[in-house]
Scaffold this motif. Structure first.
Motif, PDB file in Angstrom:
ATOM      1  N   GLU A 149       1.868   9.108  -6.642  1.00 33.85           N
ATOM      2  CA  GLU A 149       2.187  10.417  -6.408  1.00 33.85           C
ATOM      3  C   GLU A 149       3.546  10.816  -7.326  1.00 33.85           C
ATOM      4  O   GLU A 149       3.502  12.047  -7.470  1.00 33.85           O
ATOM      5  CB  GLU A 149       2.407  10.865  -5.021  1.00 33.85           C
ATOM      6  N   ASN A 207       0.883  -1.166  -0.047  1.00 33.53           N
ATOM      7  CA  ASN A 207       0.177  -0.158   0.116  1.00 33.53           C
ATOM      8  C   ASN A 207       0.926   1.359  -0.103  1.00 33.53           C
ATOM      9  O   ASN A 207       0.661   2.408  -0.713  1.00 33.53           O
ATOM     10  CB  ASN A 207      -0.855  -0.082   1.280  1.00 33.53           C
ATOM     11  N   GLU A 208       1.987   1.251   0.810  1.00 30.76           N
ATOM     12  CA  GLU A 208       2.826   2.250   0.716  1.00 30.76           C
ATOM     13  C   GLU A 208       3.266   2.614  -0.593  1.00 30.76           C
ATOM     14  O   GLU A 208       3.532   3.634  -1.066  1.00 30.76           O
ATOM     15  CB  GLU A 208       3.998   2.228   1.860  1.00 30.76           C
ATOM     16  N   LYS A 242       1.117   3.956  -2.965  1.00 31.30           N
ATOM     17  CA  LYS A 242       0.655   5.415  -2.606  1.00 31.30           C
ATOM     18  C   LYS A 242       1.683   6.437  -3.361  1.00 31.30           C
ATOM     19  O   LYS A 242       1.398   7.276  -3.837  1.00 31.30           O
ATOM     20  CB  LYS A 242       0.435   5.567  -1.328  1.00 31.30           C
TER      21      LYS A 242
END
Length: 919
Positions: free
Chosen positions: A772, A764-765, A768
């Motif tokens: 971005e 998930n990190e 993310k």
């Protein structure tokens, strides 16, 4: 649009969506069940032939189709290889040793059943046994010496085909041979160049038993041409016709035969001149039509009607192969099997490599029905009344369908595949309806449901486990051995008459039939089949009993039996994997660590250089602090070739492991113990740690160069290898080290999924930050510059590099739904729901960032201009001379031209926001 019945029949059933002339679904329920599945509990061994030897070659050699399939650097499908072989060899069918039904049954007036089959060392004799009904069971009766009944002499050539004809003794034009006997039938045996006729007689013995005898009537040898087919006349029991490879037809009449000797047949005056269809193919078969002087003759390219009622035979064409070339798949199609249908002499059926066709002689060149059979070169075809297959039924609800329907069995004994095609009239309508009135004038036929599989062996199962296991067994055999030569397959079969089958079993609610089959191992078996609504469900029930393992020597007798294929299995204990998949990895680790160690404990000294070497490799990738998760920038810096989100997260977790865990994961061969396999110690093989800077677990590397076992000449090296333990186990050990004891893992049930939780959190990190960082990267002017957004919550900056490293995300087409010919990664959702494996990150090379920066490229970095991603070469630096640069520029122009013309690549660059470079 209202099509006629002729037009509707041209859409093959099971090949087009919602085909016409198909009765299927809930509305067709009055047809009853059309699946037929074997009942395992009814399997009965009637007799076993220890000396039965199918005629397969003793020397290992490749047939022409097999040679084409196994030729080096080529890949040819079995169907294509058979088609090619047929063009070079007129007798290409002989490459499949089993192409005909090798078992024929004859019903006697006393309800005994005579079962005929080839026997002898070369299958050159006719053998038979008697099946007698005793107390609702069939018992096999053989000769006095315990062997099967056989003819007194052999034919010195293998029997290829057997045909029987049941007749009454009074209907024959010749008398019984000798003594008190009754002739119950006739038998015809074909070899490659001869035909033999027999009468089947029943004689009374002194023990009040009836003994069957084959009385030889005559033989006809053809020296100049081989025999293709022969058949008995259904109109005059003593007449038969023989078809030769040259297309010649001979009529034989047994009335003129008074004893054993040579028979002289009458040549049928048929001329094939002017008919180009037969010249392009080979002859297949012949059958009598509705009249004793009208024949149906088939070759691989056409079917003919031969009328020889007058001095000059009249030949007309009933079907041509050119009519059915409806797709590019059927450009080289041919007829491969032929037989009569309908039981009235007016219908016939023929199969091609792709289609099954049903014809009415009264409507030539127009099929009544057509199916796409999906079988591999079927060579056997026969029709049954549906009432024969659904006898013994208690329920009369489906009596109309059983009496009106027919079933065509198509398949191949050699390939062990058979399918059943059911058809009949339309569903009955009320007498006052228009459909009922039209049915009196129009005899339309419809396919009843889609084709279904029929397992003649009674052992086949098509669940996933059995299919995979059988496929692995096939690939384990040498290329010069067909898998059929090592497996027990069906050589021939017969179905008992309805009344006799019903007397052998109790009535079933849906009906069924009794099958007798001859296996390649020499076993004569009986098994009952029952009608069912579902085929797959029943297959799973017999899955455990399915005989899918190949025997050491079932059909293929090797030279002197010296070369064997023993059954050897090596079992791997995957308890760690099983525990991980079930969320119990921690418990499995604890239970194995608590077990006492068996055998001597070998202790190796810890090599201090290991820590230093591993630290240097991690520092070369930007990791300065061992044991803590590195910055996301360091992990993304290592991304060169496209990597999934899961791979990037895995690298970050690996890099964050402490040194003691890394020492468990990476080691050298001197510290690794050998494992015990088949009572022998075998050293395991791992991959070397690469020299180029990479983060663990080092996805791109070469295998280590070593043999399977150490020797005096080959000693274990000191290079680092690994990982020797997977990441989930290392994470489990890390959790245990935090608690200082392993009992905590056993008490806390939530710890079983802690490994998966950690992987999900890291993914998930990564996802993310990747979302971005990725922004459209395109340059429209000299002042444009790329913009990259960083993860603000982590306050990570792309420090240590003067040039930014942009990335792009994409989903491979295999994971995405497509729109037209393009792939929209912003709107389409992946078919595979887990984005950790479906989303890939790739880094563009530095030249994309500064388009105006021009420098002379003389090394491997020149190839960066041809690829949108950054390339790394595991080779020493090199420079190219003038000749190499000239060749490179030529290849670059050609490759750039291909990139411009290849639309999928252009779509990929557009959707991934990748700049398209000019050549």
């Amino acid at each position: 649009m209202n099509f006629s019945e002729e037009w509707k029949s041209l859409w093959p059933i099971s090949s087009v969506f919602s085909p016409p002339l198909l009765l299927s679904g809930p509305s067709a329920k009055p047809l009853g069940p059309l699946f037929f599945i074997p009942s395992p509990e009814t399997l009965t061994l009637l007799f076993s032939f220890p000396s039965f030897s199918p005629p397969f070659p003793f020397l290992p050699r490749l047939s022409l189709p097999r040679f084409l399939q196994t030729t080096k650097d080529t890949f040819i499908l079995p169907s294509d290889s058979n088609s090619i072989a047929a063009d070079f060899d007129s007798q290409s069918g002989d490459t499949r040793p089993i192409i005909n039904n090798n078992l024929q049954m004859l019903r006697c007036p006393n309800n005994d059943v005579l079962v005929f089959f080839p026997t002898g060392e070369n299958l050159d004799r006719v053998g038979f046994i008697v099946l007698s009904a005793k107390e609702s069971n069939l018992e096999a009766r053989v000769d006095k010496d315990g062997s099967v009944f056989t003819t007194q002499f052999g034919f010195y050539s293998r029997i290829l085909k057997l045909f029987v004809n049941s007749v009454a003794a009074a209907g024959l034009g010749f008398s019984a041979s000798t003594g008190n006997s009754v002739t119950v039938g006739l038998l015809l045996a074909c070899t490659l160049y001869s035909v033999h006729w027999f009468s089947v007689e029943i004689r009374e013995c002194s023990s009040n038993l009836e003994e069957p005898v084959l009385f030889h009537l005559g033989t006809k040898k053809f020296k100049s041409c081989s025999v293709v087919h022969a058949c008995w006349s259904p109109h005059l029991a003593e007449e038969s016709v023989v078809l030769l490879e040259s297309g010649e037809l001979f009529l034989f009449d047994l009335v003129s035969c008074s004893g054993a000797g040579k028979l002289k047949g009458t040549r049928i005056g048929v001329s094939w001149d002017g008919l180009d269809d037969w010249e392009k193919g080979k002859w297949l078969s012949c059958e009598f039509a509705w009249h004793p002087r009208i024949l149906l003759v088939a070759c691989s390219t056409a079917v003919f009607l031969v009328d020889f009622r007058f001095e000059e035979s009249n030949v007309s064409i009933l079907a041509k192969i050119e009519m059915f070339e409806m797709s590019h798949l059927a450009e080289n199609d041919r007829f491969v099997a032929f037989s009569k249908a309908g039981f009235d002499g007016y219908y016939f059926m023929v199969t091609t490599e792709y289609w099954l066709l049903l014809f009415d002689i009264r409507k030539p060149l127009t099929p009544m029905l057509q199916w796409a059979h999906g079988l591999d070169n079927p060579c056997y075809i026969r029709e049954f009344r549906l009432s024969e297959l659904r006898s013994q039924s208690k329920d009369d609800e489906y009596a109309w369908a059983s009496e009106s329907g027919y079933a065509i069995l198509v398949g191949s004994f050699w390939n062990c595949e058979f399918s059943l095609f059911c058809y009949g009239p339309s569903l009955p309508a009320s007498e006052a309806s228009i459909a009922s009135k039209l049915s009196k004038f129009c005899n339309s036929l419809y396919a009843w449901e889609l084709p279904s599989e029929l397992s003649l062996s009674g052992r086949d199962c098509h669940c996933g486990n059995c299919l995979v296991r059988e496929d692995f067994s096939k690939t384990a055999l040498p290329v010069w051995i067909h898998w059929q030569q090592k497996k027990e397959i069906v050589m021939g079969f017969g179905i008992l008459d309805k009344d006799l089958s019903a007397s052998q079993s109790q009535l079933d609610s849906l009906g069924g039939f009794t099958l007798i089959r001859l296996m390649s191992s020499g076993k004569l078996e009986l098994q009952k089949y029952r009608a069912s609504w579902n085929f797959i469900k029943r297959s799973e029930e017999v899955s455990g009993e399915a005989s899918l393992q190949f025997g050491d020597s079932l059909i293929y007798p090797l030279v002197d039996q010296k070369y064997k294929f023993p059954k050897r299995y090596k079992y791997l204990k995957l308890d760690y994997l099983y525990g991980y998949l079930n969320g119990d990895l921690a418990k499995v680790v604890v239970s194995n660590m608590q077990k006492p160690h068996v055998g001597p404990i070998e202790r190796k000294s810890f090599i201090q250089d290991f820590c230093e070497l591993l630290c240097e490799k991690l520092k070369s990738c930007g990791v300065n602090k061992i044991g803590s998760s590195p910055a996301m920038t360091d992990v993304f810096y290592d991304v060169s070739l496209p990597s999934s989100i899961h791979e990037i997260a895995s690298r970050r977790i690996w890099t964050g492991l402490t040194m003691d865990l890394l020492h468990l994961a990476f080691s050298n061969y001197a510290e690794l113990l050998e494992v015990l396999v088949d009572q022998k110690k075998v050293s395991l093989d791992f991959l070397d740690i690469p020299d180029l800077p990479q983060l663990p677990p080092f996805f791109l590397r070469k295998p280590s160069g070593r043999s399977n076992k150490w020797s005096q000449k080959v000693q274990p090296g000191n290079s680092l290898v690994g990982p020797v333990l997977p990441l989930p186990i290392l994470l489990t050990l890390r959790e245990a080290a935090k608690e200082k004891k392993f009992s905590v893992l056993e008490e806390d049930e939530s710890d079983g999924s802690s490994v998966e939780t950690e992987l999900t959190r890291q993914c998930n990190e990564v996802m993310k930050v990747a979302n971005e960082m990725v922004h459209p990267v395109s340059f429209s002017g000299p002042n444009d510059s790329p913009a990259v957004s960083l993860a603000d919550d982590r306050e990570e900056k792309w420090l240590g590099s003067q040039e930014l490293k942009p990335f792009f995300l994409y989903n491979p087409q295999a994971f995405s739904e497509t729109k037209g010919h393009t792939m929209d990664i912003t709107q389409d959702k992946p078919v595979f729901k887990d984005e950790r494996f479906a989303t890939f990150v790739s880094k563009m090379h530095e030249k994309e960032l500064v388009p105006n920066a021009r420098k002379e490229l003389v090394g491997l970095e020149m190839f960066d201009e041809l690829c949108p991603v950054e390339l790394k070469f595991d080779s020493p630096p090199m420079k190219f001379g003038p000749n190499e640069l000239k060749g490179y520029k030529l290849l670059k122009r050609q490759f750039s031209k291909w990139q411009e013309d290849f639309k999928p690549y252009q779509d990929f660059c557009t959707l991934s926001k990748i700049q398209k470079r000019a050549p």
